[in-house]
Design an enzyme around this catalytic site. Structure first.
Site, PDB file in Angstrom:
ATOM      1  N   LYS A 269      24.721  24.310  20.656  1.00  0.00           N
ATOM      2  CA  LYS A 269      25.857  23.847  21.447  1.00  0.00           C
ATOM      3  C   LYS A 269      25.477  22.656  22.319  1.00  0.00           C
ATOM      4  CE  LYS A 269      29.039  26.800  22.123  1.00  0.00           C
ATOM      5  NZ  LYS A 269      29.591  28.119  22.459  1.00  0.00           N
TER       6      LYS A 269
ATOM      7  N   GLU B 174      32.439  33.063  22.858  1.00  0.00           N
ATOM      8  CA  GLU B 174      32.790  32.683  24.221  1.00  0.00           C
ATOM      9  C   GLU B 174      33.620  31.409  24.060  1.00  0.00           C
ATOM     10  OE1 GLU B 174      29.653  31.230  26.778  1.00  0.00           O
ATOM     11  OE2 GLU B 174      30.922  31.426  28.563  1.00  0.00           O
TER      12      GLU B 174
ATOM     13  N   ARG C   3      20.358  33.740  13.015  1.00  0.00           N
ATOM     14  CA  ARG C   3      21.433  32.752  13.017  1.00  0.00           C
ATOM     15  C   ARG C   3      21.125  31.673  11.994  1.00  0.00           C
ATOM     16  NH1 ARG C   3      21.968  30.434  18.785  1.00  0.00           N
ATOM     17  NH2 ARG C   3      23.356  29.048  17.666  1.00  0.00           N
TER      18      ARG C   3
END
Length: 568
Positions: A280, A45, A270
RNA sequence: AGGGGUGUCGCCAAGUUGGUAAGGCAUCUGAUUUUGGUUCAGACACUCGUGGGUUCGAGUCCUUCCACCCCUGCCA
């Protein structure tokens, strides 16, 4: 070439050491599931900068495609205009390219599919599989139930197809305000999987989109968009991280309900790294609260930060290959990453000499007006890299660490009365030490052995220490930014009660000093990577300019003396 | 308390018809070395979260329990 491997019996179609993803692909290829086709995608994204965690996904997706002669698309998952921008699109493209991957002409955007997605939504409505709900966001939450209690149907759930179609078209036409209605899939409000309790498919947002501008005021949700995008692009293996496990049921439901080609979603764990943060939210906090200098701060695990720090794409790719991919939550030791950079830099970095914490050495039997230029290899292990000239004179700088008046047992650098070698130059012996009023060493008086020119002697006597040095008169000054871990905690993602990761920021994560280096340093430009012998690998920072040199220390050399010293 | 996952050496990670624990990082020895770097040689899981069971034999099959992760956005 030995061919032992290709003689493997036919029954053994598994290669040991392969990760579970590649095993799945092998199985699919064997069964002919996707006609032995492999097509992946990297779907960020565009709402932030890429970091080392993304590199894992990039290497996986592009790597797998390459290994199986397949393709990998770059797709921007841009369905939420509130957070996305072209600035991020550009930085992501730069980073993926820098890492060494090529999406050729396959640069896609979820927003490219807005029209198609809309048509399919109408199809879903006509099939009675989606409806417009007019509950408020808060009400929808209440109706959803909880993890242990089932939800209940919305009073709008049984609207007719005609009414739903009319409402949805008017949603698109902009007749309603944000939040007034939402399109939902009609699935099962009592599903044990909360994701399946009539998930939202479209929401109204009167916001400009970075690509479609003001064309749309309704935007599709991730769960609805992602599977369809994969399907439209003919993706075979849709790899994503573990937190999407619960969404796979919906992924499959949407494609099934629409009768579309079905890509296979497979989840993997991850990346987590010690000594840093990869979320993030935390990264944004570090930047906006100015704990670091920006998104490309060399202390950050962002690809732009690591690039500036001096990491090479080769090293990062090697790291991703070495950590593997599995479904187990794990935290990789930062040392693994450092090993990979050192391994690559050791092969490619020219060697130079620079002193970061200088102390003066005067060779009292060396002629004051004499200067000798020594030819030194740029890498003794790779003659092909050539050489450079380094001046030697009566007054030099050596590292303050390389001299001790009262050395411990295993110290074998310079100390009173002891002889050491100045790399590629001469043997010197410490004769006298001068101090300032505070007792700090200001000058070390030595004598040199003219016979030892080049660093060896005719009598073959050995010295235990070899020091790097710089001629004081010829030294060029350069700013050296010495980095250390950003956090003092092994794993800043798990902090003691009542504290946050911000409480463990290492106050010494950046130390800027003025280094004195050999003159040939001036030949290097921004981005260049070198090894300062015995110190570490450094790269020229973009802050450098005419008459101004700034270096970032990428990583120190391994230092077994530091370990030994700690034991004392 | 519901659903979905995961637990193999300090860390990552192989282990797929059950046959007697790959490899890498880190660490520790020793050799070589004009970087206390590099390189090379060697050491490093009688044991696979746990208890029990099946079996001649189980990390691999059955089962008990435990721990951790994800899910109640009109984020992705």
């Amino acid at each position: 070439m030995e061919n032992g491997k290709e003689k493997m019996p036919e029954t053994s179609n598994r290669e040991p050491g392969k990760d579970f993803i590649r095993n799945i692909i092998d199985a699919d290829n064997a069964s002919g599931r996707f006609n032995a086709r492999v097509h992946t995608r990297f779907p960020p994204e565009p709402n932030g900068y890429l970091h080392i965690g993304h590199a894992k996904s990039i290497c996986l997706n592009f790597g797998v495609a390459k290994e199986y002669n397949g393709k990998c698309n770059l797709r921007f998952d841009d369905t939420n205009p509130l957070k996305e921008s072209t600035e991020f699109v550009e930085s992501i493209k730069t980073d993926v390219r820098w890492l060494g991957f090529d999406w050729e002409d396959r640069e896609f955007y979820s927003s490219d599919y807005f029209e198609k997605l809309y048509e399919l939504a109408e199809q879903l409505i006509k099939a009675g599989k989606a409806y417009v709900d007019s509950l408020s966001a808060e009400e929808i939450r209440e109706y959803r139930g909880t993890l242990t209690a089932p939800g209940k149907n919305s009073p709008y759930r049984d609207r007719s197809v005609e009414e739903n179609l009319d409402l949805f078209r008017r949603m698109r036409a902009g007749e309603f305000a944000d939040g007034q209605h939402v399109l939902r899939a009609k699935i099962d409000m009592s599903s044990p999987n909360v994701v399946m309790r009539d998930p939202a498919l479209y929401r109204i947002r009167h916001v400009e989109h970075h690509r479609s501008g003001n064309k749309w005021c309704i935007y599709p949700m991730y769960d609805y968009t992602h599977c369809i995008s994969d399907s439209l692009e003919g993706i075979t293996h849709s790899l994503c991280s573990l937190e999407f496990e619960n969404n796979r049921e919906l992924y499959d439901w949407v494609l099934e309900a629409l009768g579309l080609y079905r890509s296979q979603q497979t989840e993997f764990a991850r990346l987590n790294l010690t000594r840093t943060v990869l979320s993030k939210r935390k990264l944004i906090q570090l930047v906006t609260e100015k704990h670091v200098r920006g998104w490309d701060d060399p202390r950050l695990p962002t690809l732009s930060g690591m690039r500036r720090r001096g990491y090479t794409p080769e090293a990062i790719r090697e790291f991703c290959a070495r950590i593997g991919v599995s479904r187990a939550d794990s935290v990789v030791d930062f040392a693994m990453l450092e090993f990979c950079v050192r391994e690559h830099l050791n092969r490619i970095a020219p060697r130079l000499m620079a002193v970061t914490d200088p102390v003066k050495v005067v060779i009292d039997n060396y002629p004051a007006d004499q200067v000798e230029w020594f030819d030194m290899p740029l890498n003794p292990e790779d003659e092909g890299m050539g050489s450079r000239k380094v001046p030697f004179a009566r007054e030099l700088y050596i590292e303050r660490d390389d001299f001790m008046e009262n050395p411990p047992a295993k110290y074998f650098r310079l100390s009173p009365g002891r002889e050491v070698r100045l790399r590629y130059a001469y043997y010197i012996t410490c004769k006298e030490v001068r101090h300032d009023a505070n007792g700090k060493v200001t000058e070390i008086i030595c004598s040199y052995d003219p016979e030892s020119r080049g660093g060896g002697t005719p009598d073959g006597r050995k010295v235990k220490g070899t020091l790097h040095w710089v001629s004081a008169a010829h030294a060029v000054e350069a700013s050296a930014r010495l980095y250390d871990h950003l956090f003092t905690l092994e794993n800043p993602n798990v902090t003691p009660e009542g504290t946050t990761f911000l409480d463990y920021i290492n106050p010494d994560s950046l130390r800027e000093v003025t280094a004195r280096a050999e003159p040939s340093l001036k030949d290097y430009v921004a981005g260049a990577r070198v090894q300062f012998e015995r110190l570490g690998y450094f790269c020229v920072d973009p802050d450098s300019g005419p008459g101004k040199l700034v270096f970032n220390r990428t990583v120190t050399l391994r230092d077994s003396w530091a370990k030994e010293e700690k034991k004392e």
